[in-house]
Design an enzyme around this catalytic site. Structure first.
Site, PDB file in Angstrom:
ATOM      1  N   HIS A   1       1.066  -1.107  -0.101  1.00  0.00           N
ATOM      2  CA  HIS A   1       0.069  -0.003  -0.017  1.00  0.00           C
ATOM      3  C   HIS A   1       0.960   1.168   0.021  1.00  0.00           C
ATOM      4  O   HIS A   1       0.231   2.137  -0.236  1.00  0.00           O
ATOM      5  CB  HIS A   1      -0.820   0.081   1.070  1.00  0.00           C
ATOM      6  CG  HIS A   1      -0.408   0.138   2.470  1.00  0.00           C
ATOM      7  ND1 HIS A   1       0.080  -1.028   3.279  1.00  0.00           N
ATOM      8  CD2 HIS A   1       0.020   1.238   3.449  1.00  0.00           C
ATOM      9  CE1 HIS A   1       0.387  -0.346   4.466  1.00  0.00           C
ATOM     10  NE2 HIS A   1       0.376   0.920   4.507  1.00  0.00           N
TER      11      HIS A   1
ATOM     12  N   ASP B   1       0.278  -7.294   0.327  1.00  0.00           N
ATOM     13  CA  ASP B   1       0.774  -6.042   0.722  1.00  0.00           C
ATOM     14  C   ASP B   1       1.974  -6.146   0.663  1.00  0.00           C
ATOM     15  O   ASP B   1       2.964  -5.996   1.694  1.00  0.00           O
ATOM     16  CB  ASP B   1      -0.051  -5.679   2.015  1.00  0.00           C
ATOM     17  CG  ASP B   1       0.201  -4.268   2.480  1.00  0.00           C
ATOM     18  OD1 ASP B   1       0.726  -3.388   1.608  1.00  0.00           O
ATOM     19  OD2 ASP B   1      -0.255  -3.808   3.387  1.00  0.00           O
TER      20      ASP B   1
ATOM     21  N   GLY C   1       3.298   5.487   9.599  1.00  0.00           N
ATOM     22  CA  GLY C   1       4.534   5.724   9.292  1.00  0.00           C
ATOM     23  C   GLY C   1       5.170   4.326   9.463  1.00  0.00           C
ATOM     24  O   GLY C   1       6.559   4.146   8.878  1.00  0.00           O
TER      25      GLY C   1
ATOM     26  N   SER D   1       4.451   1.599   8.517  1.00  0.00           N
ATOM     27  CA  SER D   1       4.127   0.572   7.271  1.00  0.00           C
ATOM     28  C   SER D   1       5.481   0.313   6.704  1.00  0.00           C
ATOM     29  O   SER D   1       6.137   1.077   6.196  1.00  0.00           O
ATOM     30  CB  SER D   1       3.059   1.241   6.431  1.00  0.00           C
ATOM     31  OG  SER D   1       1.694   1.182   7.018  1.00  0.00           O
TER      32      SER D   1
ATOM     33  N   SER E   1       1.843  -4.177   7.736  1.00  0.00           N
ATOM     34  CA  SER E   1       0.685  -3.820   7.106  1.00  0.00           C
ATOM     35  C   SER E   1      -0.256  -2.820   7.517  1.00  0.00           C
ATOM     36  O   SER E   1      -0.390  -1.773   7.242  1.00  0.00           O
ATOM     37  CB  SER E   1      -0.058  -5.199   6.583  1.00  0.00           C
ATOM     38  OG  SER E   1      -1.137  -4.885   5.749  1.00  0.00           O
TER      39      SER E   1
END
Length: 358
Positions: free
Chosen positions: A204, A232, A312, A314, A329
């Site tokens: 993402h 993802d 952040g 991620s 994720s």
């Protein structure tokens, strides 16, 4: 697992199936304890995962899920009858005779996907209760909750419904900060593909940002492949051909070298590194989790943990010692109140990209 929307130089390769399914504790309302094994083996979490894979092949339809007991450092295997329990105990694992087969629990998940695909929900198989646990976040309305309740009740003892106080969402806003186009994520792991240096992060993130800079504003790479939703994960090629060591920033002036990738095991103690909240630890609580982040963004096959994370983080690193485990994720909660966090398995991303830990 459904995969869709592969961008960049796209690859459509099916991900590897999760090795073991969810759970942490040894108590179960609908499971009876089998007799003690004569030679219970002391195992690391990763060794337990390998034994679980072997026993899964040996038991076939007689296997009903596994998890790692961190207190006794042993593998617990759910089975359906005494004959299967004997096979488990002969291998040095602990056997429990339970009510539902994996096929029955998989059928329950299929029903949930068909009848209860609602934004703000997740479900994962929990071998400690021999059920599919369905979780609804705070955005699920009263009407949607009633629908979930009806579907879960219809599954009887194969499922249970829980509510979480947070909101499931991707954590865009493992490591070091990477930025681009006004957004920030975290680098997951440095990898090698065809002899060239790359890194992997959350899909993402790579769906939203195509060119990446480091915390000093220097361009470091551009997207090569990306997959979200469904999966993802994203692959970024470094601008320079200079090799980058596979290590995770521990935010204390040191780093953890990473030598290989491994599948997660339920009950395994893991560590996460990310650019917002830095380093936190916790436990793997489920595998092969499905999460509905809303707006049609459904991701399958995720690792579920109780490690906290915030926007952040991620794409950041989930690891166990020198083993790369997952890419951050999304989830609910924060590092003050806690919550659930989900991770894309690294082994699936590497298999899809044809890359290796460098």
């Amino acid at each position: 697992m459904k995969h869709r929307r592969i961008s960049g130089r796209r690859a459509a390769v099916a991900g590897a199936a999760a090795l073991v399914v969810a759970g942490v504790t040894l108590q179960s309302a609908n499971a009876s304890e089998a007799s003690k094994p004569t030679a219970l083996r002391t195992l690391s979490a990763q060794a337990a995962g390998k034994l679980a894979s072997t026993l899964g092949e040996d038991l076939g339809s007689g296997a009903a899920g596994t998890f790692y007991d961190a207190k006794t450092k042993s593998l617990v295997v759910n089975v359906l009858d005494r004959a299967a329990a004997d096979t488990v105990e002969e291998a040095g694992a602990k056997a429990r005779i339970v009510e539902h087969s994996l096929a029955e629990l998989t059928g329950a998940r299929t029903t949930l996907k068909r009848d209860a695909t609602i934004p703000g929900t997740s479900w994962a198989t929990d071998p400690t209760t021999n059920k599919v646990v369905v979780t609804a976040d705070r955005t699920v309305s009263g009407t949607e909750w009633a629908k979930l309740t009806e579907v879960v009740d219809g599954l009887g003892s194969k499922a249970e419904l829980r509510r979480t106080a947070g909101e499931f969402k991707p954590l865009i806003a493992g490591g070091d900060a990477i930025t681009g186009s006004g957004g920030r994520c975290s680098l997951g792991f440095n990898v090698v593909k065809g002899g060239a240096p790359y890194f992997i992060t959350a899909g993402h993130c790579t769906e939203a940002i195509s060119t990446w800079t480091d915390s000093s504003g220097n361009e470091i790479g551009t997207n090569e492949q990306s997959s979200f939703p469904g999966n993802d994960f994203g692959l970024v090629k470094y601008t320079s051909d200079v090799a980058h060591p596979s290590a995770v920033d521990l935010y204390d002036g040191s780093s953890q070298p990473i030598t290989h990738a491994a599948d997660a095991t339920v009950g395994e103690k893991v560590t996460r590194s990310g650019s917002t909240t830095q380093v936190h630890t916790g436990t793997v609580t489920g595998l092969d989790a499905t999460v509905n982040y809303g707006n049609g963004d459904i991701v399958n096959g995720l690792i579920q943990t109780d490690v906290c994370a915030e926007p952040g983080d991620s794409g950041g690193s989930l690891f166990d010692g020198d083993a790369a485990i997952g890419l951050t994720s999304g989830g609910s909660g924060d590092c003050t109140s806690g919550g659930e966090t989900f991770f894309q398995p690294v082994t699936e991303a590497l298999s899809t990209f044809g890359a290796q830990i460098g």
